[in-house]
Design an enzyme around this catalytic site. Structure first.
Site, PDB file in Angstrom:
ATOM      1  N   SER A  47       0.820  -1.209   0.000  1.00  0.00           N
ATOM      2  CA  SER A  47       0.000   0.000   0.000  1.00  0.00           C
ATOM      3  C   SER A  47       0.858   1.266   0.000  1.00  0.00           C
ATOM      4  CB  SER A  47      -1.010  -0.070   1.156  1.00  0.00           C
ATOM      5  OG  SER A  47      -0.701   0.789   2.189  1.00  0.00           O
ATOM      6  N   GLN A  48       1.985   1.281   0.717  1.00  0.00           N
ATOM      7  CA  GLN A  48       2.845   2.470   0.702  1.00  0.00           C
ATOM      8  C   GLN A  48       3.580   2.616  -0.625  1.00  0.00           C
ATOM      9  OE1 GLN A  48       3.067   5.014   2.750  1.00  0.00           O
ATOM     10  NE2 GLN A  48       1.613   4.136   4.190  1.00  0.00           N
ATOM     11  N   HIS A  55       2.702   1.673  -3.534  1.00  0.00           N
ATOM     12  CA  HIS A  55       1.716   2.147  -4.513  1.00  0.00           C
ATOM     13  C   HIS A  55       1.508   3.662  -4.362  1.00  0.00           C
ATOM     14  CE1 HIS A  55      -2.303   2.388  -6.454  1.00  0.00           C
ATOM     15  NE2 HIS A  55      -2.617   3.117  -5.392  1.00  0.00           N
ATOM     16  N   GLY A  56       1.104   4.101  -3.170  1.00  0.00           N
ATOM     17  CA  GLY A  56       0.770   5.517  -2.965  1.00  0.00           C
ATOM     18  C   GLY A  56       1.967   6.428  -3.167  1.00  0.00           C
ATOM     19  N   GLN A  57       3.087   6.057  -2.561  1.00  0.00           N
ATOM     20  CA  GLN A  57       4.251   6.948  -2.621  1.00  0.00           C
ATOM     21  C   GLN A  57       4.828   7.038  -4.027  1.00  0.00           C
ATOM     22  OE1 GLN A  57       7.179   6.512   0.494  1.00  0.00           O
ATOM     23  NE2 GLN A  57       5.672   5.841   2.002  1.00  0.00           N
ATOM     24  N   LYS A 107       9.792 -10.661  -9.334  1.00  0.00           N
ATOM     25  CA  LYS A 107       9.036 -10.977 -10.552  1.00  0.00           C
ATOM     26  C   LYS A 107       7.985 -12.042 -10.280  1.00  0.00           C
ATOM     27  CE  LYS A 107      11.991  -9.597 -14.323  1.00  0.00           C
ATOM     28  NZ  LYS A 107      13.281  -9.843 -14.946  1.00  0.00           N
ATOM     29  N   GLN A 146      11.860  -6.927   4.859  1.00  0.00           N
ATOM     30  CA  GLN A 146      13.080  -6.102   4.914  1.00  0.00           C
ATOM     31  C   GLN A 146      14.186  -6.865   5.617  1.00  0.00           C
ATOM     32  OE1 GLN A 146      12.339  -2.143   6.503  1.00  0.00           O
ATOM     33  NE2 GLN A 146      10.567  -1.866   5.173  1.00  0.00           N
ATOM     34  N   HIS A 183       9.401   3.399   8.124  1.00  0.00           N
ATOM     35  CA  HIS A 183       9.177   2.917   9.485  1.00  0.00           C
ATOM     36  C   HIS A 183      10.559   2.749  10.122  1.00  0.00           C
ATOM     37  CE1 HIS A 183       6.843   1.391  12.664  1.00  0.00           C
ATOM     38  NE2 HIS A 183       6.489   0.210  12.199  1.00  0.00           N
ATOM     39  N   SER A 196     -26.316  15.364  25.114  1.00  0.00           N
ATOM     40  CA  SER A 196     -27.285  15.787  26.136  1.00  0.00           C
ATOM     41  C   SER A 196     -26.591  15.983  27.489  1.00  0.00           C
ATOM     42  CB  SER A 196     -28.373  14.721  26.284  1.00  0.00           C
ATOM     43  OG  SER A 196     -27.826  13.586  26.916  1.00  0.00           O
TER      44      SER A 196
HETATM   45  N1  LIG Z   1       0.545   0.272   5.420  1.00  0.00           N
HETATM   46  C1  LIG Z   1       0.623   1.297   6.261  1.00  0.00           C
HETATM   47  O1  LIG Z   1      -0.400   1.777   6.762  1.00  0.00           O
HETATM   48  C2  LIG Z   1       1.954   1.927   6.581  1.00  0.00           C
HETATM   49  C3  LIG Z   1       1.960   3.223   7.092  1.00  0.00           C
HETATM   50  C4  LIG Z   1       3.181   3.830   7.343  1.00  0.00           C
HETATM   51  C5  LIG Z   1       4.354   3.121   7.132  1.00  0.00           C
HETATM   52  N2  LIG Z   1       4.321   1.834   6.670  1.00  0.00           N
HETATM   53  C6  LIG Z   1       5.587   1.127   6.435  1.00  0.00           C
HETATM   54  O2  LIG Z   1       5.819   1.089   5.030  1.00  0.00           O
HETATM   55  C7  LIG Z   1       6.546  -0.109   4.686  1.00  0.00           C
HETATM   56  C8  LIG Z   1       5.752  -0.883   3.629  1.00  0.00           C
HETATM   57  O3  LIG Z   1       4.493  -1.252   4.162  1.00  0.00           O
HETATM   58  P1  LIG Z   1       3.240  -1.652   3.222  1.00  0.00           P
HETATM   59  O4  LIG Z   1       2.070  -1.807   4.129  1.00  0.00           O
HETATM   60  O5  LIG Z   1       3.164  -0.753   2.060  1.00  0.00           O
HETATM   61  O6  LIG Z   1       3.715  -3.013   2.587  1.00  0.00           O
HETATM   62  P2  LIG Z   1       3.415  -4.502   2.994  1.00  0.00           P
HETATM   63  O7  LIG Z   1       2.056  -4.845   2.550  1.00  0.00           O
HETATM   64  O8  LIG Z   1       3.765  -4.724   4.409  1.00  0.00           O
HETATM   65  O9  LIG Z   1       4.527  -5.185   2.057  1.00  0.00           O
HETATM   66  C9  LIG Z   1       4.248  -5.488   0.757  1.00  0.00           C
HETATM   67  C10 LIG Z   1       5.476  -5.604  -0.136  1.00  0.00           C
HETATM   68  O10 LIG Z   1       6.476  -6.478   0.408  1.00  0.00           O
HETATM   69  C11 LIG Z   1       6.797  -7.434  -0.613  1.00  0.00           C
HETATM   70  N3  LIG Z   1       7.321  -8.666  -0.028  1.00  0.00           N
HETATM   71  C12 LIG Z   1       6.790  -9.364   1.015  1.00  0.00           C
HETATM   72  N4  LIG Z   1       7.582 -10.427   1.287  1.00  0.00           N
HETATM   73  C13 LIG Z   1       8.618 -10.380   0.402  1.00  0.00           C
HETATM   74  C14 LIG Z   1       9.771 -11.178   0.202  1.00  0.00           C
HETATM   75  N5  LIG Z   1      10.038 -12.228   0.983  1.00  0.00           N
HETATM   76  N6  LIG Z   1      10.630 -10.828  -0.799  1.00  0.00           N
HETATM   77  C15 LIG Z   1      10.376  -9.753  -1.580  1.00  0.00           C
HETATM   78  N7  LIG Z   1       9.305  -8.962  -1.424  1.00  0.00           N
HETATM   79  C16 LIG Z   1       8.444  -9.263  -0.439  1.00  0.00           C
HETATM   80  C17 LIG Z   1       5.495  -7.641  -1.354  1.00  0.00           C
HETATM   81  O11 LIG Z   1       5.755  -8.203  -2.630  1.00  0.00           O
HETATM   82  P3  LIG Z   1       4.835  -9.389  -3.245  1.00  0.00           P
HETATM   83  O12 LIG Z   1       3.560  -8.766  -3.697  1.00  0.00           O
HETATM   84  O13 LIG Z   1       5.677  -9.910  -4.338  1.00  0.00           O
HETATM   85  O14 LIG Z   1       4.591 -10.358  -2.119  1.00  0.00           O
HETATM   86  C18 LIG Z   1       4.996  -6.208  -1.437  1.00  0.00           C
HETATM   87  O15 LIG Z   1       5.581  -5.519  -2.519  1.00  0.00           O
HETATM   88  C19 LIG Z   1       6.715  -0.873   6.002  1.00  0.00           C
HETATM   89  O16 LIG Z   1       7.954  -0.524   6.563  1.00  0.00           O
HETATM   90  C20 LIG Z   1       5.581  -0.342   6.871  1.00  0.00           C
HETATM   91  O17 LIG Z   1       5.816  -0.449   8.252  1.00  0.00           O
HETATM   92  C21 LIG Z   1       3.144   1.243   6.366  1.00  0.00           C
END
Ligand SMILES: NC(=O)c1ccc[n+]([C@@H]2O[C@H](COP(=O)([O-])OP(=O)(O)OC[C@H]3O[C@@H](n4cnc5c(N)ncnc54)[C@H](OP(=O)(O)O)[C@@H]3O)[C@@H](O)[C@H]2O)c1
Length: 404
Positions: free
Chosen positions: A92-93, A95-97, A114, A155, A176, A322
């Site tokens: 989700s991040q 995508h948005g960012q 891939k 990560q 994060h 109230s």
């Molecule tokens: N979501 C929030 O509300 C939010 C808010 C602020 C900060 N953050 C921070 O932003 C960062 C990203 O969070 P997110 O929520 O956007 O993402 P997420 O859903 O936690 O992570 C998704 C990404 O990780 C990849 N991934 C997962 N396992 C993998 C692996 N073993 N090898 C390679 N890629 C892998 C996924 O690829 P595949 O599709 O290929 O699995 C996908 O691109 C984190 O540090 C989070 O703490 C998140």
């Protein structure tokens, strides 16, 4: 602080699935909606321009806030003219960012594994394999600012492969503090010769996108973990604006991760779920119907009272109720605080000593984590309170459109 709302049409135009890239006019309009006067100016730019830092009084504590109005598009683009932002991960991040930075005219590429879900999703959003979409190592090699937006567990898992690619001159970016603060558990130790910065949007990546398109911009935290160039903070501010923030609040990696893990386990998600369930359960045990228990617990909260707190503050919400409601709530609030305080103390300790991190890494590194999570979410969906909620929501005028 109030923001100008963009016309609904602006949002509609930009969020159409068939329009993955917002038009130049949409982005310019989004920018102009935020351009406002700023009260206090200090010089702070590698471009040599004067820009403003707002010093605001937060309930008696003065804090600096950085804002988008100080970074007009041309200045932002000039600042990053020699940079390639490599978004690693497309959750989700990511995508948005990445879409916001691309719409702001910055050079952005996406790096994901891939064949995964993200690879597919990125292509749907207009990222082109071999041009703007690469596998993770290739994207890191091509990027100057490496934005690690993989899941926190990923990560840690991928760090041995990623670390050698983060070479001198690149910047390492996170959203994060998790990976580097809990390095004893994650083993993410950044190389000594790169800037390490953080921009953490205070909301989901979907909100990062929609607020940007509305011309508002999400609030984000910024922090510097390692400053090799002397420009790390300025870069964090500029990227924060580039990815679609409206206002940036300064913190440290440690404070960001402690408060974030604590908040989501507390009032934002876990705490509120627990309170809802407890209140509902007692009503049901005392013979109240599911609709009555739901309306009195969730519907009135989310549809009527919480939005008032959000918009105008707690005292306003009390004033809007109230005299009977007010008296009782004022009497019971301290009892709830007292009952909850030890739970919050225990939670903060569990965050600080790394227990929460280890639990998260352990669960989210399982091969079956998606299925395991789904099982738990299905259980919630099946609870009587949320089944009753579906029926209640179904009666709202806009129900058909919104229900999922
Ligand atoms: N979501 C929030 O509300 C939010 C808010 C602020 C900060 N953050 C921070 O932003 C960062 C990203 O969070 P997110 O929520 O956007 O993402 P997420 O859903 O936690 O992570 C998704 C990404 O990780 C990849 N991934 C997962 N396992 C993998 C692996 N073993 N090898 C390679 N890629 C892998 C996924 O690829 P595949 O599709 O290929 O699995 C996908 O691109 C984190 O540090 C989070 O703490 C998140």
């Amino acid at each position: 602080m109030s923001f100008t709302r963009a016309p609904a049409q602006l949002l509609k135009q930009a969020t159409k699935a068939s329009v993955p890239r917002a038009s130049k006019q949409v982005v310019k309009r989004a920018y102009s909606l935020l351009a406002r006067e700023v009260p206090k100016a200090t010089t702070f730019s590698r471009l040599g321009a004067t820009r403003s830092v707002k010093t605001l009084d937060f309930a008696g504590t003065k804090e600096d806030v950085y804002e988008r109005a100080d970074w007009p598009l041309d200045k932002l683009q000039e600042y990053f003219k020699n940079d390639t932002l490599a978004m690693i991960g497309y959750g989700s991040q990511g995508h948005g960012q990445s879409l916001n930075a691309r719409d702001n005219g910055l050079k952005v590429i996406v790096g994901v594994r891939k064949g995964g879900e993200s690879w597919k999703q990125a292509q749907e959003d207009g990222w082109v394999p071999g041009e703007t979409l690469f596998d993770i190592p290739e994207a890191i090699n091509k990027g100057t600012i490496i934005m690690n937006l993989l899941s926190d567990a990923a990560q840690s898992q991928t760090w041995p492969e990623i670390a050698p690619l983060i070479t001198k001159g690149k910047t390492l970016y996170f959203s994060h503090g998790f990976s580097v603060v809990y390095k004893d558990d994650t083993h993410v130790i950044p190389p000594k010769d790169v800037d390490v910065i953080l921009v953490a949007p205070k909301g989901s990546g979907r909100t990062v996108r929609t607020l940007f398109l509305e011309g508002r911009g999400i609030n984000s935290s910024i922090a510097v973990y390692q400053d090799v160039t002397g420009k790390a903070k300025e870069k964090a501010i500029a990227i924060g604006i580039g990815i679609g923030s409206g206002y940036l609040y300064e913190t440290t990696f440690q404070k960001e991760v402690f408060s974030d893990l604590y908040g989501e386990r507390g009032v934002l998600m876990g705490g509120i779920q627990g309170m809802f369930l407890a209140q509902y359960e007692v009503l049901r045990k005392n013979g109240h119907s599911p609709s009555e228990a739901f309306n009195e617990t969730v519907e009135e909260a989310t549809q009527s009272l919480f939005p008032l707190i959000g918009k105008y503050g707690m005292d306003y919400m009390y004033n809007a109720c109230s005299t009977t409601a007010r008296r009782g709530a004022l009497d019971w609030a301290p009892k709830f605080k007292e009952a909850n305080l030890p739970v919050f103390e225990a939670l903060y300790k569990s965050v600080r000593d790394g227990t929460e991190t280890r639990r998260s890494l352990d669960f989210n590194s399982r091969k079956t984590y998606r299925q395991d999570l789904q099982k738990e979410l299905d259980e919630i969906d099946n609870q009587e309170i949320w089944r009753a909620g579906k029926t209640v929501r179904g009666l709202r005028p806009d129900a058909q459109k919104d229900e999922i």
